[in-house]
Design a protein around this motif. Structure first.
Motif, PDB file in Angstrom:
ATOM      1  N   ASP A 247      57.467  18.854  60.909  1.00 12.58           N
ATOM      2  CA  ASP A 247      57.866  20.120  61.516  1.00 12.58           C
ATOM      3  C   ASP A 247      56.737  21.141  61.398  1.00 12.58           C
ATOM      4  OD1 ASP A 247      58.957  22.426  62.337  1.00 12.58           O
ATOM      5  OD2 ASP A 247      60.680  22.398  60.987  1.00 12.58           O
ATOM      6  N   VAL A 248      56.166  21.440  62.540  1.00 10.99           N
ATOM      7  CA  VAL A 248      54.971  22.290  62.509  1.00 10.99           C
ATOM      8  C   VAL A 248      55.307  23.726  62.068  1.00 10.99           C
ATOM      9  CG1 VAL A 248      55.124  22.873  64.952  1.00 10.99           C
ATOM     10  CG2 VAL A 248      52.920  22.934  63.817  1.00 10.99           C
ATOM     11  N   THR A 249      56.516  24.176  62.366  1.00  9.55           N
ATOM     12  CA  THR A 249      56.831  25.569  62.026  1.00  9.55           C
ATOM     13  C   THR A 249      57.081  25.765  60.532  1.00  9.55           C
ATOM     14  OG1 THR A 249      59.129  25.090  62.568  1.00  9.55           O
ATOM     15  CG2 THR A 249      57.820  26.145  64.257  1.00  9.55           C
ATOM     16  N   GLU A 250      57.556  24.702  59.888  1.00  7.59           N
ATOM     17  CA  GLU A 250      57.861  24.844  58.464  1.00  7.59           C
ATOM     18  C   GLU A 250      56.947  23.938  57.642  1.00  7.59           C
ATOM     19  OE1 GLU A 250      59.897  26.843  57.061  1.00  7.59           O
ATOM     20  OE2 GLU A 250      61.233  27.560  58.633  1.00  7.59           O
TER      21      GLU A 250
END
Lengths: 147, 1019
Positions: A96-99
């Motif tokens: 998960d790139v955002t987290e």
């Protein structure tokens, strides 16, 4: 017959090598990300690109043991397969790139454990391979002696 | 004491100038109690000696307290007392020096025999003046000699910026005021709860102290004398001056260490008879944050060069010196940063132009130059305050040092001083006015797209007279026609844009297409904007239904609630939203989502876009222009015109041994400690938590530096730097003393809201309560034994509102109740909003202000600007709502105006006109043709102006209508006050129940009765 077994172990050996290489590659990327040598978007792209292929190869690997009735090897590999399936069903298999940074350590730990696991399998397969090579050679010897 | 204690004859023998000589009879009494106490300290941790049975009643109780407190202390006091190296100040040392050296030994034997049963020596040190104020009064009339001398010595000391304690003098007044404000509270408590006398008394003397800045290590040993030798100076200032002295010369007997008392004894007796509903507590005794958020003054006064707390607040300004200490601090250890916080006029952050020299920063850790760096080597080198590296000063930046080691050009260097107003004001104002007039701003580019089942682009090239509409209906393979003409320069294409905006409403007037190709439209917008970045405002009326990113109706399945899958409703359903958010951040696009539907819109998914791009979510459920129009207008205008920093990244650096490990807010982490923020504005704050990397910190001070690298709207690339310092402390009590409740609550709320994304609401609430309870319990353990706290919860002054805020947090929209208590979308949007709120606004949301209006409205003489009488906030409790009153309840987001059941019909008629008899929740408040109505409108306007971030929509509530609605309160949108009103009754019960349950859970080894003092007082 013997040669079939040998071929099977050689293939398993190669698949296992590939799995190890993939896991190791992902660990390297995560380590780089941690040290800020690579940006998060590239690292997520390169990891996510190989996640699914790895899952598939691992599934095939596990299934092939079942099909060839190698029960022991099947039982050893099946937990990883189950875990992969679970991740996939929960849609948590992709990085998960955002987290990314919140889960970085967990992702790394997961891959390190997996790598260790593959190493164990690698040792077993190497043994089995050596054994089947030996058997193959001795069979060949037997065959020559028969003449 | 001379009479009682053979070891002390020296005392009265001090020079005649001392107060003791002047008023011997009075002095004897204090000495009798304090003398032995000193002995106890020296003796090493024995409670009160037999000599303590003093003639006066107060002493008998307070004496032991002091003794035991000091006894727990780690620093062996004798070492300090005997220290001959302490430089005596001119006048008062010789007399004091002698007696002091004798202290440790003579009283020793007596103390050993002390009746240990009285107070087991367990407590942590807290400053504890032995006597209640009454007995001091006579003394305080005599000007004590030591007060005169110390100031001189203090003043002569070279002010050293980097030594934390050197500035402690100035910080005295704050604690003083602090105490006084809290004082009445204690008194009340005492009157109504079953408090045991000793702790109460101990609170009284504390007003003398409040010296939090003085490090506990040096101050505590002295506390007991101070009571005996020097009367509490009546004035704050001299006291402050003395404080330094007393650290060095205990003999001069100042109250230096009384510090912590204050907060240490904010105790609250909460208990009830098991099984009964009666809370056994007077709600009036509960501390209420009626002053709103009080920024901790201690911190900024200890380090006067710190940035303003509106930019950076630490959850405690005492940084624990070891990991073990940090682990006993159960609250979050971290910071809340609001880098672009709005400053009152005249306090703009100065802009420094480093073009000629390049920006000065540390070679190794990249810290920016700030007031805490020190210049050495005649100004050729500077030492980084964060990593201690010696850096060269560039030639153009060089300036000679004066005698005190400061640069001679300090006054002209805003980055080294902390300038409050300055040359740059004009620059900042100019930029602001440019922003305010967004339409005339020459660089602004603007573009529009609309979408239903197709996407409509508008060509607004300046050469056109009418905008051209282009429709793209292939949603699977989005392409952008005329990519260059969709985003146009506002000043060039002004007329086309205006024409477009004029015609937009009529274009879709008769549109019956209710589909929404949200995902494809978002992708198209991304393609148009990816060259430049910027801000994307999305106005969404329905659930995305077509193309990529379409969403399903969810959240109406009751069975999901309470299961392990509950949290799935609060996270985005489709990975598309996270991926899109990451892409948008990469290309510096911030997304603000405005949602209007009264039906389910899946704010959880849409809000993700805002969450990772530094944007915000505005949700107007059941939007009706007549009701919400003004609110949308205000908030959109603010969104468009407030000062915004573009293409920013933010990093917070801190000194060695400490590291920020987790970040909470609307942003995306681009590397382990770099927050990517496509747009930042003054309404956004970010929280972060820190951990100790080393088991033991060796430094005295930890510095924090927030650096926000951004593009200002004028096109300049700038770095905004906020620097703060905080002392490293070795004592848990000191950490509590320096805690900042607002920052703690802010971090806690973010943690709780994040927790709702991965677990049940109940778990999130429990985690908040658990942390608070653990923290209070730890605190209680510091003092429990010596004060026989029985069934009392004690909490430090600094955190006295923490339980209240914690409970309010559990009742806030994102966390409260279950399925039926808040619609899913409102829950999610409130969660997204609370993740961005600065501390002050969050606290106001959690504990809204309640103001009585009718008296003001009826007062004929009230002038237009006479709002003084309206500034008084009432506690949110049932008994404060008079049925004859008209109340304003303001949570920072909306006004609830409460019409009492017995409110005079005149008032209602005047304010509501013909609607006066109608269902109040359906009435909109508007100005009527009479003075009273105009007056009310002026008041509301005034309140709105004071808090411009969000528009406060009015909701009217008539209490007399409540029958029959009681059971389904949640379905009435305007019943907020009712819920809260009920909630506060609940709050008290809740506080009692939950905390008690927790305490019991964690203290099962205690007997039940210990927790219920009303049943068994001396338990």
């Amino acid at each position: 017959m013997m040669s079939m077994d040998l071929i099977f172990w050689i293939i398993a050996f190669l698949i296992n090598l590939a799995l190890m290489a993939s896991t190791f590659y992902q660990i390297v990327i995560l380590t780089d990300l941690e040290a800020d040598y690579i940006n998060i978007y590239d690292s997520a792209t390169s990891i996510n690109r190989i996640v699914l292929p790895e899952f598939i190869v691992q599934g095939v690997f596990c299934a092939s043991f079942l099909l060839t009735l190698h029960w022991f090897m099947f039982l050893i590999t099946v937990p990883v397969t189950c875990y992969h399936v679970m991740l996939f069903l929960k849609r948590q298999h992709l990085f998960d790139v955002t987290e990314a940074f919140r889960f970085l350590n967990a992702e790394k730990k997961f891959r390190l454990i997996k790598l260790g696991f593959y190493l164990v399998i690698f040792a077993i397969i190497t043994g089995r391979l050596a054994l089947s090579v030996f058997e193959f050679l001795s069979d060949a010897d037997d065959a020559t002696q028969l003449f | 004491m001379g009479t009682e204690n053979p070891g002390r004859p020296n005392f009265p023998a001090r020079p005649a100038a001392t107060p003791f000589a002047a008023a011997p009879p009075q002095n004897v009494m204090p000495f009798s109690s304090s003398g032995p106490l000193v002995g106890t300290e020296a003796a090493g941790f024995r409670p009160t000696p037999p000599a303590a049975p003093q003639p006066t009643v107060p002493f008998s109780s307070s004496g032991p307290l002091a003794g035991s407190q000091s006894s727990g202390f780690r620093l062996p006091p004798p070492a300090r007392y005997n220290d001959p190296s302490v430089p005596p100040p001119a006048s008062n040392v010789p007399p004091t020096g002698g007696p002091f050296q004798r202290f440790p030994t003579p009283p020793f034997p007596s103390t050993v025999q002390a009746p240990a049963s009285r107070v087991p020596p367990v407590g942590q040190p807290i400053a504890q003046p032995p006597a209640p104020p009454v007995s001091f009064r006579p003394q305080s009339q005599i000007p004590p000699v030591p007060m005169g001398a110390p100031p001189q010595s203090v003043n002569s000391a070279p002010p050293n910026m980097n030594v934390p304690y050197s500035v402690s003098d100035s910080s005295f007044p704050a604690p003083m005021t602090n105490f006084q404000s809290s004082f009445p509270g204690y008194a009340r408590m005492q009157s109504n709860a079953d408090l045991q006398p000793p702790p109460m008394q101990s609170t009284f003397p504390s007003h003398r102290g409040g010296y939090a800045p003085t490090p506990p290590t040096s101050s505590t040993p002295f506390l007991s004398h101070q009571g005996g030798y020097v009367p509490p100076p009546p004035v704050a200032a001299p006291l402050g001056l003395q404080s330094r002295d007393q650290m060095q010369y205990p003999g001069s007997g100042p109250p230096g260490s009384i510090q912590g008392l204050i907060e240490d004894f904010s105790s609250l007796s909460i208990g009830s008879v098991p099984g009964s509903i009666d809370p056994g507590i007077d709600p009036k005794a509960l501390p209420r944050p009626l002053e709103g958020d009080v920024e901790p003054k201690l911190f900024s006064e200890m380090y006067p060069m710190n940035c303003n707390p509106r930019f950076l607040r630490l959850t405690t300004s005492g940084i624990p010196n070891s990991q073990s200490l940090a682990s006993r601090w159960h609250l979050p250890l971290g910071a809340v940063v609001c880098p672009l916080a709005e400053a009152p006029d005249g306090e703009e952050v100065p802009v420094v132009n480093f073009v000629s020299t390049g920006i000065i920063r540390c070679r190794r850790c990249r810290t920016y130059v700030n007031p805490y760096v020190t210049f050495t080597d005649a100004g050729r080198k500077w030492r980084c305050n964060i990593c201690s590296l010696l850096n060269d000063v560039p030639g153009d930046y060089f300036a000679h040092l004066d005698a005190t080691g400061k640069r001679i050009d300090l006054d002209q260097r805003p980055e080294l001083t902390k300038v409050r107003s300055g040359m740059i004001e004009i620059v900042a104002q100019t930029i602001r006015s440019c922003l305010d007039e967004l339409p005339g701003y020459p660089r602004t580019q603007i573009g529009f797209a609309t979408f239903d089942s197709a996407i409509h682009f508008y060509n607004m090239k300046s050469s056109l007279t009418q905008p051209q509409m282009m429709v793209v209906s292939d949603l699977d393979d989005i392409f952008v026609p005329l990519p260059d003409d969709l985003l146009v320069n506002l000043s060039e294409s002004r007329s086309v844009v205006e024409t477009f905006l004029d015609s937009l409403p009529s274009m879709f007037q008769d549109n019956v297409n209710v589909e929404s190709a949200f995902g494809p439209a978002l992708k198209a917008a991304f393609m148009v904007m990816s060259q430049l970045g910027g801000k994307l405002l999305i106005f969404q009326n329905t659930l995305p239904s077509l193309g990529v990113g379409r969403l399903k109706l969810r959240g109406d399945d009751l069975r999901v609630y309470g299961t392990d899958k509950e949290h799935m409703l609060r996270i985005p359903e489709d990975q598309f939203y996270k991926q899109m958010a990451a892409e948008l951040t990469k290309y510096q696009i911030a997304v603000n989502v405005y949602a209007f539907s009264d039906k389910y819109t899946d704010i959880a998914s849409l809000g993700t876009l805002a969450k990772y791009t530094g944007g915000q979510v505005c949700y107007y459920p059941g939007f009706q222009s007549a009701i919400h129009g003004e609110k949308l207008r205000h908030e959109l205008a603010r969104d468009l015109t407030r000062e915004t920093a573009w293409e920013s990244v933010m990093r917070i650096r801190c000194g060695k041994g400490v590291r920020f490990t987790s970040y909470h807010g609307n942003f995306m982490l681009r590397s382990t400690d770099l927050m990517a923020l496509p747009a930042v504005d003054c309404d956004k704050a970010y929280a972060m938590q820190l951990t100790l990397e080393e088991t033991l910190l060796t430094t005295q001070t930890v510095y924090f530096q927030v650096a926000l690298l951004y593009t200002a709207s004028c096109g300049e690339r700038r770095i905004r730097v906020h620097t703060a310092a905080a002392p490293v402390v070795a004592d848990l009590g000191e950490m509590y003393r320096q805690a900042d409740a607002g920052a703690v609550v802010s971090v806690l709320s973010r943690l709780a809201i994040e927790k709702t994304l991965s677990s049940k609401l109940e778990d999130a609430r429990n985690s908040v309560q658990l942390r608070i309870v653990k923290a209070l319990k730890e605190y209680r353990n510091l003092y429990a034994v010596q004060h026989r706290l029985g069934g009392r919860i004690i909490f430090p002054e600094s955190l006295k509102f923490l339980p209240l805020y914690g409970l309010a947090l559990c009742r806030s929209t994102p966390l409260r109740g279950g399925y039926a208590d808040a619609p899913l979308d409102e829950r999610c949007s409130a969660g997204h909003t609370m993740m961005t709120l600065p501390v002050k606004k969050l606290l106001k949301l959690l504990y809204p202000s309640l103001i009585r209006l009718d008296e003001y409205l009826l007062k004929a003489s009230a002038q237009v600007d006479d709002f003084k009488s309206l500034e008084k906030r009432l506690p949110l409790a049932a008994e404060n709502l008079d049925s004859r009153g008209l109340y304003l309840y303001d949570d920072g987001f909306r006004f609830n105006i409460w019409f009492g059941r017995a409110l005079s019909p005149d008032v209602a008629m005047n304010l509501l006109g013909a609607d006066f008899a109608a269902e109040l929740s359906k009435v909109t408040l508007s100005e009527r043709e009479n003075e009273m109505s105009r007056k009310l409108m002026r008041i509301l306007k005034k309140f709105r102006e004071s808090d411009p971030s969000y528009y406060h929509l009015c909701h009217l509530i008539g209490f007399y209508k409540y029958t029959g609605k009681f059971s389904k309160i949640h379905s009435i949108p305007s019943s907020a006050i009712f819920v809260i009103y009920r909630g506060l009754n609940m709050l008290v019960l809740f506080l009692v129940r939950t905390l008690m349950e927790r305490f019991i859970q964690y203290n099962y080894q205690f007997e039940f009765r210990h927790w219920f003092p009303s049943g068994c007082v001396d338990g």
